[in-house]
Design a protein around this motif. Sequence first.
Motif, PDB file in Angstrom:
ATOM      1  N   PRO A 121      57.143  33.258  45.855  1.00  0.00           N
ATOM      2  CA  PRO A 121      55.783  33.786  45.906  1.00  0.00           C
ATOM      3  C   PRO A 121      55.280  34.168  44.518  1.00  0.00           C
ATOM      4  O   PRO A 121      56.071  34.508  43.635  1.00  0.00           O
ATOM      5  N   ALA A 122      53.972  34.090  44.347  1.00  0.00           N
ATOM      6  CA  ALA A 122      53.385  34.395  43.045  1.00  0.00           C
ATOM      7  C   ALA A 122      51.966  34.920  43.232  1.00  0.00           C
ATOM      8  O   ALA A 122      51.279  34.580  44.200  1.00  0.00           O
ATOM      9  N   SER A 123      51.549  35.733  42.280  1.00  0.00           N
ATOM     10  CA  SER A 123      50.161  36.184  42.255  1.00  0.00           C
ATOM     11  C   SER A 123      49.637  36.065  40.833  1.00  0.00           C
ATOM     12  O   SER A 123      50.410  35.992  39.873  1.00  0.00           O
ATOM     13  N   ILE A 124      48.324  36.007  40.719  1.00  0.00           N
ATOM     14  CA  ILE A 124      47.713  36.007  39.395  1.00  0.00           C
ATOM     15  C   ILE A 124      46.720  37.154  39.303  1.00  0.00           C
ATOM     16  O   ILE A 124      46.184  37.621  40.312  1.00  0.00           O
ATOM     17  N   LEU A 125      46.475  37.586  38.066  1.00  0.00           N
ATOM     18  CA  LEU A 125      45.447  38.583  37.774  1.00  0.00           C
ATOM     19  C   LEU A 125      44.310  37.892  37.044  1.00  0.00           C
ATOM     20  O   LEU A 125      44.535  37.075  36.147  1.00  0.00           O
ATOM     21  N   CYS A 126      43.071  38.234  37.417  1.00  0.00           N
ATOM     22  CA  CYS A 126      41.909  37.697  36.721  1.00  0.00           C
ATOM     23  C   CYS A 126      40.747  38.666  36.892  1.00  0.00           C
ATOM     24  O   CYS A 126      40.775  39.549  37.751  1.00  0.00           O
ATOM     25  N   ASP A 127      39.739  38.507  36.083  1.00  0.00           N
ATOM     26  CA  ASP A 127      38.538  39.331  36.191  1.00  0.00           C
ATOM     27  C   ASP A 127      37.897  39.108  37.564  1.00  0.00           C
ATOM     28  O   ASP A 127      37.839  37.978  38.068  1.00  0.00           O
ATOM     29  N   SER A 128      37.397  40.174  38.161  1.00  0.00           N
ATOM     30  CA  SER A 128      36.804  40.073  39.497  1.00  0.00           C
ATOM     31  C   SER A 128      35.557  39.193  39.511  1.00  0.00           C
ATOM     32  O   SER A 128      35.118  38.748  40.571  1.00  0.00           O
ATOM     33  N   ARG A 129      34.971  38.932  38.348  1.00  0.00           N
ATOM     34  CA  ARG A 129      33.769  38.095  38.266  1.00  0.00           C
ATOM     35  C   ARG A 129      34.093  36.647  37.922  1.00  0.00           C
ATOM     36  O   ARG A 129      33.181  35.822  37.818  1.00  0.00           O
ATOM     37  N   SER A 130      35.354  36.335  37.726  1.00  0.00           N
ATOM     38  CA  SER A 130      35.704  35.052  37.131  1.00  0.00           C
ATOM     39  C   SER A 130      35.478  33.865  38.051  1.00  0.00           C
ATOM     40  O   SER A 130      35.532  33.969  39.275  1.00  0.00           O
ATOM     41  N   HIS A 131      35.250  32.732  37.424  1.00  0.00           N
ATOM     42  CA  HIS A 131      34.985  31.490  38.149  1.00  0.00           C
ATOM     43  C   HIS A 131      36.182  31.083  38.994  1.00  0.00           C
ATOM     44  O   HIS A 131      36.026  30.623  40.127  1.00  0.00           O
ATOM     45  N   VAL A 132      37.392  31.230  38.488  1.00  0.00           N
ATOM     46  CA  VAL A 132      38.576  30.784  39.227  1.00  0.00           C
ATOM     47  C   VAL A 132      38.755  31.581  40.513  1.00  0.00           C
ATOM     48  O   VAL A 132      39.368  31.094  41.481  1.00  0.00           O
ATOM     49  N   TYR A 133      38.208  32.788  40.552  1.00  0.00           N
ATOM     50  CA  TYR A 133      38.315  33.628  41.739  1.00  0.00           C
ATOM     51  C   TYR A 133      37.162  33.395  42.708  1.00  0.00           C
ATOM     52  O   TYR A 133      37.355  33.293  43.912  1.00  0.00           O
ATOM     53  N   ARG A 134      35.947  33.297  42.186  1.00  0.00           N
ATOM     54  CA  ARG A 134      34.765  33.253  43.039  1.00  0.00           C
ATOM     55  C   ARG A 134      34.256  31.852  43.374  1.00  0.00           C
ATOM     56  O   ARG A 134      33.682  31.639  44.428  1.00  0.00           O
ATOM     57  N   TYR A 135      34.442  30.897  42.459  1.00  0.00           N
ATOM     58  CA  TYR A 135      33.677  29.656  42.567  1.00  0.00           C
ATOM     59  C   TYR A 135      34.529  28.393  42.528  1.00  0.00           C
ATOM     60  O   TYR A 135      34.033  27.333  42.144  1.00  0.00           O
ATOM     61  N   TYR A 149      44.735  38.733  42.591  1.00  0.00           N
ATOM     62  CA  TYR A 149      44.342  40.138  42.516  1.00  0.00           C
ATOM     63  C   TYR A 149      43.218  40.256  41.494  1.00  0.00           C
ATOM     64  O   TYR A 149      43.458  40.224  40.285  1.00  0.00           O
ATOM     65  N   PRO A 150      41.962  40.382  41.967  1.00  0.00           N
ATOM     66  CA  PRO A 150      40.845  40.519  41.029  1.00  0.00           C
ATOM     67  C   PRO A 150      40.857  41.884  40.363  1.00  0.00           C
ATOM     68  O   PRO A 150      41.106  42.901  41.021  1.00  0.00           O
ATOM     69  N   VAL A 151      40.597  41.906  39.074  1.00  0.00           N
ATOM     70  CA  VAL A 151      40.672  43.141  38.286  1.00  0.00           C
ATOM     71  C   VAL A 151      39.280  43.493  37.771  1.00  0.00           C
ATOM     72  O   VAL A 151      38.565  42.620  37.250  1.00  0.00           O
ATOM     73  N   GLN A 152      38.892  44.743  37.888  1.00  0.00           N
ATOM     74  CA  GLN A 152      37.614  45.200  37.355  1.00  0.00           C
ATOM     75  C   GLN A 152      37.779  45.640  35.905  1.00  0.00           C
ATOM     76  O   GLN A 152      38.760  46.307  35.557  1.00  0.00           O
ATOM     77  N   ALA A 153      36.800  45.268  35.091  1.00  0.00           N
ATOM     78  CA  ALA A 153      36.842  45.608  33.660  1.00  0.00           C
ATOM     79  C   ALA A 153      36.290  47.020  33.456  1.00  0.00           C
ATOM     80  O   ALA A 153      35.185  47.218  32.951  1.00  0.00           O
ATOM     81  N   LEU A 154      37.079  48.019  33.852  1.00  0.00           N
ATOM     82  CA  LEU A 154      36.608  49.403  33.822  1.00  0.00           C
ATOM     83  C   LEU A 154      36.657  50.003  32.424  1.00  0.00           C
ATOM     84  O   LEU A 154      35.785  50.799  32.051  1.00  0.00           O
ATOM     85  N   ALA A 155      37.663  49.630  31.654  1.00  0.00           N
ATOM     86  CA  ALA A 155      37.867  50.278  30.354  1.00  0.00           C
ATOM     87  C   ALA A 155      36.732  50.003  29.378  1.00  0.00           C
ATOM     88  O   ALA A 155      36.480  50.799  28.464  1.00  0.00           O
ATOM     89  N   THR A 156      36.035  48.865  29.539  1.00  0.00           N
ATOM     90  CA  THR A 156      34.941  48.515  28.624  1.00  0.00           C
ATOM     91  C   THR A 156      33.585  48.581  29.308  1.00  0.00           C
ATOM     92  O   THR A 156      32.602  48.029  28.812  1.00  0.00           O
ATOM     93  N   GLY A 157      33.514  49.230  30.467  1.00  0.00           N
ATOM     94  CA  GLY A 157      32.245  49.329  31.175  1.00  0.00           C
ATOM     95  C   GLY A 157      31.744  47.999  31.690  1.00  0.00           C
ATOM     96  O   GLY A 157      30.537  47.791  31.825  1.00  0.00           O
TER      97      GLY A 157
END
Length: 418
Positions: A121-135, A149-157
């Motif tokens: 099994p495997a998982s990836i991390l990517c920005d929650s807005r990213s093309h590979v996740y959404r589109y 696992y979509p990640v929110q870019a909280l540290a940079t607003g």
Amino acid sequence: MIPLHFRSALRPLARCRHPLICPATSIAPHPRPALSSLFSTLASQNTIADFRSDTLTTPTDEMFVIMQQASRGDDVYEEDDAVRALELHVAKLAGHEAGLFCASGTMTNQLAFRASLLTPPASILCDSRSHVYRYEAGGLASHSNATVYPVQALATGGHHLTVQDLEREFIVDDGDVHMAPTRLISLENTLSGTVMPLQEIQAIRRFAKEKGVRLHLDGARIWNATVAQGCELANFTSEFDSASLCVSKGIGAPIGSVLVGDKGLIKKARHFRKMFGGGWRQAGGLASAAHWCIDNVWPTMKDTHALAKRLAEGLEREGGGVRVYIPVETNMVFLDLAGSGIRLSELSRRLEGEKGIRIGSKDAPENQTQVRLVLHWQISEQAVEDFVEVVKDLASKATAGAGEPRQGRSVKPVYSSR
């Protein structure tokens, strides 16, 4: 009037010196043909500027001449000279060993994941807005059996991901049979037209190495990022184990994307490409057009970025409450009409009907106020002036007639769609 970008970019074909694109046995290169064919095509479509996406550029006569002169070997057998030349050229620019020319950025992203994630099994991390996740039509789950696992870019607003953001979602391979350990981190640059700083990428690269996971770049518009940062392509791409470099967006080629990585990854990706049904035969013409566009269109991006900023400034200045809600760092302008009284559907209809400018959204619902505008090398200064003129007129009429500004919202995430 020929747009500035065309004048600066379309050099005479006599300057083509790629032996595999314009071999001696082909027709001799000749001076640049007139652009009448291109503008006739645009006129017949009643469109002089398309702001919906930089995928919507029109192939020029120059490209068709280059394609006519291209090699005509079989790419599945790895026997086409122009395809090989493009793959080697892009790999060298990106600081990698090898490349693979494919039909789309979605394909090169998915091949990179499939060739990298060989043991579930495997998982990836990517920005929650990213093309590979959404589109990408759930490709990661379908092709690679991977959890995302979509990640929110909280540290940079919301500007870009950081190590701090990734640490929050990272799943360690500690033997817990309930979990799918993180095996790969995917970054997108640019994302919503904004540039992920090189220093942050380098920090994430160190983090990935420490954790023993791979790092992939969706570089659909990495070409824009390099121009914005004034650096070489390899400064960004060499930090990644694999990178998908689209040539049909800002680069302006008719079709295609190049996956780069080490020879082992590319060999495995080539095998999966065939399995996916993506092996193509006489692709030399497409490769030659892409090669020409990298050499001739890429250098015009600085002008395109300047034009995007000019558009954003004009719209905010003349739009009576129009707001640009994401920083304009490259070729995208994200517009919110909520405070102006302008209806998005009306703006779209007037731009297309009066100026031949397309932004989509003619049938936008009443509560949709946000729209993404994407500039490219075939957007002229006149088109930008016309755009601002129409917005100014609509804003003035909205002010004269009116009530309270609408509190609108975007009904879908316009920021990441290609």
